[in-house]
Design an enzyme around this catalytic site. Structure first.
Site, PDB file in Angstrom:
ATOM      1  N   SER A  45       0.889  -1.130   0.210  1.00  0.00           N
ATOM      2  CA  SER A  45      -0.167  -0.009  -0.315  1.00  0.00           C
ATOM      3  C   SER A  45       0.688   1.565  -0.117  1.00  0.00           C
ATOM      4  O   SER A  45       1.254   1.776   0.946  1.00  0.00           O
ATOM      5  CB  SER A  45      -0.742   0.078   1.604  1.00  0.00           C
ATOM      6  OG  SER A  45      -2.152   0.723   1.161  1.00  0.00           O
ATOM      7  N   GLU A  46       1.157   2.365  -0.807  1.00  0.00           N
ATOM      8  CA  GLU A  46       1.631   3.374  -1.212  1.00  0.00           C
ATOM      9  C   GLU A  46       2.136   4.012  -0.310  1.00  0.00           C
ATOM     10  O   GLU A  46       2.807   4.805  -0.107  1.00  0.00           O
ATOM     11  CB  GLU A  46       1.672   3.815  -2.258  1.00  0.00           C
ATOM     12  CG  GLU A  46       0.408   4.759  -2.422  1.00  0.00           C
ATOM     13  CD  GLU A  46      -1.220   3.470  -3.184  1.00  0.00           C
ATOM     14  OE1 GLU A  46      -0.982   2.251  -2.695  1.00  0.00           O
ATOM     15  OE2 GLU A  46      -1.732   4.216  -4.394  1.00  0.00           O
ATOM     16  N   ASN A  47       0.847   3.926   1.103  1.00  0.00           N
ATOM     17  CA  ASN A  47       0.810   5.436   1.918  1.00  0.00           C
ATOM     18  C   ASN A  47       2.229   4.255   3.308  1.00  0.00           C
ATOM     19  O   ASN A  47       2.330   5.238   4.242  1.00  0.00           O
ATOM     20  CB  ASN A  47      -0.369   5.171   2.266  1.00  0.00           C
ATOM     21  CG  ASN A  47      -0.815   4.094   2.805  1.00  0.00           C
ATOM     22  OD1 ASN A  47      -1.326   3.042   2.236  1.00  0.00           O
ATOM     23  ND2 ASN A  47      -1.542   3.627   4.132  1.00  0.00           N
ATOM     24  N   SER A  87       8.472   4.112  -0.082  1.00  0.00           N
ATOM     25  CA  SER A  87       7.356   3.662  -0.544  1.00  0.00           C
ATOM     26  C   SER A  87       7.423   3.112  -2.123  1.00  0.00           C
ATOM     27  O   SER A  87       7.181   2.934  -2.446  1.00  0.00           O
ATOM     28  CB  SER A  87       6.051   3.776   0.144  1.00  0.00           C
ATOM     29  OG  SER A  87       4.956   2.913  -0.166  1.00  0.00           O
TER      30      SER A  87
END
Lengths: 210, 231
Positions: A45-47, A87
């Site tokens: 998840s890019e967060n 990320s």
């Protein structure tokens, strides 16, 4: 089955064991619910999560742990957490195997538009541009037509592009289509529909496997 | 040296017209208490750098709804139709960046450098011809560093000299912004004496932090948003 359920239950088969997969905002983040509990996959998840997993029951929910769409998630054994620069280093260095992503429009060259409808709904780029440009395999999850019944699978995107020639496969609520050098090839139909009916709901020219 | 500050004094350091970075991706990492105090004090004409605009009535959205923000530098506001509406009406200037580019521009400023070369979005609408650089036969896009005068940060744990530890997905932009701003204001519900962290577990070294506001407890804003609970 609703059209969303049809897309999601087919999309889950796109994930191969042992892979690292990013799920975009909208339908894709919901794919996680369709994965078997013991499935060997790392969800990015890019967060800032590698190893995101299904939402815990309310009593165990962590308000400081969400996916990119804001839904609460849990962590699998072996998960890691990191800042946004790390990320996206992971994304730009092509360490992901697959990204599933939503679309406003997608076309027969594999161009993707999903960040800006000028003057109407411009949610912004988010992580989409980097994911689309750098992930080795992009699968678009989308309804075949928009809420007004207009085709979303086009000859050529009209909205500002997120990335050019990035899409490998489209999973709609009606069919699974691959982007090939010759154009869009229908690999599967997900409903009982004739070739002519499917073509009528698609602006791009479809090729049907014999 | 103790960097403890009252909420009021910490935020009073920010003048109208300032460029302010705000940590957080969605709720996690959003410094709600610092933002709410900025709403109360009423500084205007702010330029805000934040991943998103939070959701209507929450966090940064309150500051925007209150008319205190002139420009928002962000990546994605898809969960906030009200802010999209303000942008469409021309009441709020919004600059979108790809998320990893925004992170890297902030990280670059935080590392004391001035820019970097990339190919992200190089053939898209977000790139202007003057952003391109030919170098040794290759074409790159120049991305400039993005510094700020102030940063507002939420840390799960801190000590008096400013060492910070983040939690869950609340890390996101916070350690990068803590490096990139000239004056870093931190809120934390868990402040204690130096020595409480194993040194190798510190995320942000104390030297980057200017003031720390202890929070007595976390209000409901920091809790679970019901509409993100799946049924």
């Amino acid at each position: 089955m609703s059209s969303a359920e049809r897309i999601l239950s087919r999309a889950v088969n796109e994930i191969t064991p042992g892979s690292i997969v990013n799920l975009g905002i909208g339908l894709p983040t919901q794919v996680i619910r369709y994965l078997p509990d013991d499935f060997d996959v790392q969800i990015h998840s890019e967060n800032g999560i590698l190893g995101a997993w299904k939402q815990s029951p309310p009593e165990a929910m962590d308000p400081f742990l969400i996916d990119a769409a804001g839904a609460y998630v849990s962590l699998r054994e072996g998960a890691s957490l990191f800042d946004s620069a790390v990320s996206f280093a992971l994304i730009r260095r092509a360490r992901l195997d697959l990204t599933m992503i939503g679309a406003f429009e997608v076309d027969e060259q594999g161009n993707l538009a999903n960040w800006k409808i000028p003057g109407k709904f411009s949610p912004g780029i988010g992580g989409a541009m980097e994911l689309a440009q750098k992930t080795p395999r992009i699968v678009v999850l989308t309804t075949h037509t928009d809420k007004h019944g207009r085709p979303k699978i086009l000859k050529s995107c009209r909205l500002p592009l997120t990335a050019k020639a990035c899409v490998s496969r489209i999973v709609s609520d009606l069919a699974v289509m691959d982007v090939t050098p010759q154009g869009l090839v229908v690999r599967e139909k997900l409903v009982d529909i004739s070739d002519a009916d499917l073509q009528a709901r698609t602006e791009a020219e479809l090729m049907f496997a014999a | 040296m103790k960097k403890n500050q009252t909420l009021e004094n910490a935020i009073a350091a920010i003048p109208s017209g300032a460029v302010v970075m705000v940590g957080g991706f969605g709720n996690p990492g959003t410094p709600f208490s610092l933002i709410n105090e900025l709403v109360r004090q009423g500084q205007t004409g702010l330029t805000i750098i934040k991943n998103d605009a939070n959701e209507p009535g929450h966090g940064l959205s309150r500051l925007i709804e209150n008319g205190q923000v002139r420009k928002l530098i962000t990546t994605h506001i898809g969960l906030n139709k009200g802010v999209i509406e303000l942008m469409n009406q021309g009441d709020l200037e919004v600059a979108f960046h790809p998320q990893g580019m925004l992170a890297e521009k902030i990280r670059t400023a935080g590392a004391g450098s001035f820019g970097f070369l990339t190919d992200i979005g190089i053939d898209s609408q977000i790139t202007r011809p003057e952003d391109l650089l030919e170098w040794q036969g290759q074409t790159y896009k120049v991305e400039m560093a993005l510094p700020a005068a102030y940063a507002l940060i939420h840390a799960a744990h801190a000590d008096w000299i400013g060492n910070l530890v983040y939690q869950g997905s609340a890390i996101n932009f916070s350690p990068l912004m803590a490096m990139a701003a000239n004056h870093v204001i931190v809120e934390t519900p868990d402040l204690g004496a130096p020595g409480r962290f194993k040194p190798e577990h510190v995320h942000t070294p104390g030297a980057f932090v200017d003031s720390i506001v202890p929070l007595e407890s976390l209000t409901s804003e920091y809790g679970v948003l019901e509409h993100h609970v799946l049924r």
